[in-house]
Enzyme design. Structure first.
Site, PDB file in Angstrom:
ATOM      1  N   PRO A   1      17.866  63.831   5.387  1.00  0.00           N
ATOM      2  CG  PRO A   1      17.165  66.066   4.693  1.00  0.00           C
ATOM      3  CD  PRO A   1      17.462  65.234   4.482  1.00  0.00           C
ATOM      4  CB  CYS A   2      14.932  60.765   7.714  1.00  0.00           C
ATOM      5  SG  CYS A   2      17.259  59.913   7.997  1.00  0.00           S
TER       6      CYS A   2
END
Length: 167
Positions: A137-138
DNA sequence: ATCTAACAAGTGG
DNA sequence: CCACTTGTTAGAT
Protein backbone atom coordinates in the site's frame (compact mmCIF):
# COMPACT_ATOMS: atom_id res chain seq x y z
CA UNK A 1 11.24 -23.40 -7.70
CA UNK A 2 9.54 -21.94 -9.79
CA UNK A 3 6.55 -23.39 -10.91
CA UNK A 4 3.83 -21.96 -12.81
CA UNK A 5 3.57 -18.50 -13.92
CA UNK A 6 0.09 -17.17 -13.94
CA UNK A 7 -1.10 -13.92 -15.40
CA UNK A 8 -4.23 -12.22 -14.23
CA UNK A 9 -5.99 -9.24 -15.61
CA UNK A 10 -8.54 -6.98 -14.05
CA UNK A 11 -10.31 -4.96 -16.70
CA UNK A 12 -11.49 -1.53 -15.71
CA UNK A 13 -12.71 1.60 -17.43
CA UNK A 14 -9.31 3.11 -16.70
CA UNK A 15 -7.43 0.27 -18.36
CA UNK A 16 -6.29 -3.21 -17.52
CA UNK A 17 -4.48 -4.01 -14.30
CA UNK A 18 -2.09 -6.89 -14.78
CA UNK A 19 -0.97 -9.18 -12.01
CA UNK A 20 1.63 -11.86 -12.30
CA UNK A 21 1.67 -14.83 -9.97
CA UNK A 22 4.41 -17.34 -9.49
CA UNK A 23 3.39 -20.47 -7.68
CA UNK A 24 0.29 -18.70 -6.52
CA UNK A 25 2.26 -15.86 -4.98
CA UNK A 26 1.97 -12.32 -6.19
CA UNK A 27 5.15 -11.50 -8.05
CA UNK A 28 4.37 -8.42 -10.01
CA UNK A 29 1.62 -5.94 -10.62
CA UNK A 30 1.28 -3.18 -13.13
CA UNK A 31 -1.26 -0.48 -13.69
CA UNK A 32 -1.76 1.55 -16.86
CA UNK A 33 -0.23 4.98 -16.54
CA UNK A 34 -2.71 7.81 -16.31
CA UNK A 35 -1.32 11.24 -16.99
CA UNK A 36 -4.20 13.04 -15.29
CA UNK A 37 -7.58 12.43 -13.84
CA UNK A 38 -9.63 10.43 -16.36
CA UNK A 39 -12.97 11.85 -17.33
CA UNK A 40 -14.43 8.40 -17.40
CA UNK A 41 -15.80 7.28 -14.05
CA UNK A 42 -13.96 4.33 -12.68
CA UNK A 43 -15.52 0.92 -12.62
CA UNK A 44 -14.44 -2.68 -12.91
CA UNK A 45 -15.48 -4.32 -16.15
CA UNK A 46 -14.23 -7.82 -15.55
CA UNK A 47 -12.13 -9.67 -13.03
CA UNK A 48 -11.23 -13.15 -11.91
CA UNK A 49 -12.54 -14.95 -8.86
CA UNK A 50 -9.13 -15.72 -7.42
CA UNK A 51 -7.82 -14.11 -4.26
CA UNK A 52 -5.46 -11.73 -6.00
CA UNK A 53 -8.11 -10.38 -8.33
CA UNK A 54 -10.54 -9.99 -5.50
CA UNK A 55 -7.96 -8.17 -3.48
CA UNK A 56 -7.34 -5.69 -6.26
CA UNK A 57 -11.01 -5.07 -6.84
CA UNK A 58 -11.65 -4.68 -3.12
CA UNK A 59 -8.78 -2.25 -2.72
CA UNK A 60 -10.13 -0.14 -5.52
CA UNK A 61 -13.57 -0.20 -3.98
CA UNK A 62 -12.49 0.95 -0.56
CA UNK A 63 -13.71 -2.22 1.08
CA UNK A 64 -12.13 -3.59 4.23
CA UNK A 65 -10.11 -5.90 2.05
CA UNK A 66 -8.01 -7.82 4.40
CA UNK A 67 -4.61 -8.66 3.02
CA UNK A 68 -5.00 -12.33 2.25
CA UNK A 69 -1.97 -14.33 1.38
CA UNK A 70 0.51 -11.82 0.32
CA UNK A 71 3.58 -13.06 2.03
CA UNK A 72 5.19 -10.57 -0.18
CA UNK A 73 8.66 -11.19 1.14
CA UNK A 74 8.34 -14.64 -0.29
CA UNK A 75 6.61 -13.36 -3.34
CA UNK A 76 9.30 -10.84 -4.09
CA UNK A 77 12.19 -13.13 -3.65
CA UNK A 78 13.81 -14.60 -6.66
CA UNK A 79 12.12 -14.50 -9.89
CA UNK A 80 15.18 -15.36 -11.86
CA UNK A 81 17.13 -16.51 -8.89
CA UNK A 82 17.76 -12.88 -8.35
CA UNK A 83 16.29 -10.81 -5.63
CA UNK A 84 13.81 -8.25 -6.64
CA UNK A 85 15.07 -4.94 -5.39
CA UNK A 86 17.90 -3.98 -3.09
CA UNK A 87 18.04 -4.63 0.63
CA UNK A 88 17.06 -1.10 1.40
CA UNK A 89 14.11 -1.24 -0.95
CA UNK A 90 12.87 -4.45 0.59
CA UNK A 91 13.06 -2.91 4.03
CA UNK A 92 11.02 0.00 2.82
CA UNK A 93 8.44 -2.21 1.14
CA UNK A 94 8.13 -4.34 4.22
CA UNK A 95 7.61 -1.30 6.39
CA UNK A 96 4.94 -0.08 4.02
CA UNK A 97 3.24 -3.45 4.01
CA UNK A 98 2.92 -3.19 7.77
CA UNK A 99 0.92 0.00 7.70
CA UNK A 100 -2.37 -0.75 9.44
CA UNK A 101 -5.39 -0.82 7.12
CA UNK A 102 -7.11 2.49 6.66
CA UNK A 103 -4.18 4.43 8.01
CA UNK A 104 -1.62 6.56 6.32
CA UNK A 105 2.00 7.22 7.06
CA UNK A 106 4.47 9.82 5.93
CA UNK A 107 7.71 9.22 4.13
CA UNK A 108 9.49 10.49 7.20
CA UNK A 109 7.71 8.02 9.49
CA UNK A 110 8.71 5.16 7.27
CA UNK A 111 12.28 6.34 7.22
CA UNK A 112 12.32 6.23 10.99
CA UNK A 113 10.72 2.80 10.99
CA UNK A 114 13.62 1.33 9.08
CA UNK A 115 16.16 3.15 11.19
CA UNK A 116 17.18 5.82 8.73
CA UNK A 117 15.34 8.95 9.82
CA UNK A 118 17.01 11.13 7.25
CA UNK A 119 16.42 8.79 4.34
CA UNK A 120 12.87 9.87 3.66
CA UNK A 121 13.94 10.91 0.24
CA UNK A 122 15.33 7.49 -0.46
CA UNK A 123 12.16 5.98 0.91
CA UNK A 124 10.13 7.85 -1.64
CA UNK A 125 12.57 6.67 -4.22
CA UNK A 126 11.98 3.08 -3.21
CA UNK A 127 8.23 3.58 -3.32
CA UNK A 128 8.46 4.45 -6.95
CA UNK A 129 10.20 1.19 -7.65
CA UNK A 130 7.71 -0.86 -5.76
CA UNK A 131 6.98 -3.90 -7.95
CA UNK A 132 3.64 -4.49 -6.29
CA UNK A 133 1.58 -1.34 -6.34
CA UNK A 134 -1.83 -1.82 -4.68
CA UNK A 135 -0.63 -4.96 -2.90
CA UNK A 136 2.03 -3.03 -1.07
CA UNK A 137 0.00 0.00 0.00
CA UNK A 138 2.45 2.65 -1.05
CA UNK A 139 -0.55 4.74 -1.95
CA UNK A 140 -1.09 5.22 1.78
CA UNK A 141 2.19 7.02 2.09
CA UNK A 142 1.84 10.78 2.08
CA UNK A 143 4.18 13.69 2.55
CA UNK A 144 4.51 15.23 6.01
CA UNK A 145 2.62 18.37 5.05
CA UNK A 146 -0.35 16.35 3.85
CA UNK A 147 0.60 16.59 0.20
CA UNK A 148 -0.38 13.52 -1.73
CA UNK A 149 3.09 12.89 -3.11
CA UNK A 150 3.15 10.89 -6.30
CA UNK A 151 2.33 7.53 -7.74
CA UNK A 152 3.95 5.32 -10.33
CA UNK A 153 0.92 4.90 -12.52
CA UNK A 154 -0.45 8.38 -11.99
CA UNK A 155 -2.07 10.19 -9.11
CA UNK A 156 -5.55 9.23 -10.22
CA UNK A 157 -4.93 5.71 -8.97
CA UNK A 158 -3.54 6.92 -5.69
CA UNK A 159 -6.55 9.09 -5.04
CA UNK A 160 -8.85 6.24 -5.95
CA UNK A 161 -7.07 3.87 -3.63
CA UNK A 162 -7.14 6.38 -0.81
CA UNK A 163 -10.72 7.44 -1.08
CA UNK A 164 -12.11 4.20 -2.42
CA UNK A 165 -14.42 3.99 -5.34
CA UNK A 166 -17.58 5.08 -3.66
CA UNK A 167 -19.17 6.23 -6.82
C1' DA B 1 35.31 1.21 -9.51
C1' DT B 2 34.07 6.23 -9.23
C1' DC B 3 31.28 10.19 -10.37
C1' DT B 4 26.99 12.63 -11.46
C1' DA B 5 22.29 13.75 -11.97
C1' DA B 6 17.68 12.81 -10.39
C1' DC B 7 13.95 11.96 -6.90
C1' DA B 8 6.87 10.46 -4.93
C1' DA B 9 10.60 14.79 1.12
C1' DG B 10 11.78 17.76 4.93
C1' DT B 11 13.41 21.79 7.31
C1' DG B 12 14.71 26.41 7.50
C1' DG B 13 15.09 31.33 5.64
C1' DC C 1 7.77 30.90 -1.71
C1' DC C 2 12.73 29.55 -2.62
C1' DA C 3 17.16 27.10 -1.47
C1' DC C 4 19.78 23.78 0.98
C1' DT C 5 19.98 19.21 2.96
C1' DT C 6 19.91 14.06 2.61
C1' DG C 7 20.14 8.82 1.26
C1' DT C 8 19.70 5.83 -2.44
C1' DT C 9 19.50 4.51 -7.35
C1' DA C 10 20.60 4.39 -12.33
C1' DG C 11 23.46 5.59 -15.91
C1' DA C 12 27.71 7.41 -17.66
C1' DT C 13 32.81 7.63 -17.46
Amino acid sequence: MSGKLQRLKVETTWGDIKVELIDGKVARCSLPFLAGQPETPFSVKASGTDAASKFVVAALSGKPAKGPTLLFSEALAKENGKLEGTTFQQQVWQAIAEIPPGKTKTYGELAQAIGRPRAYRAVANACGKNPLPVFIPCHRVLAANGNIGGFTAGLAWKRLLLTGNRA
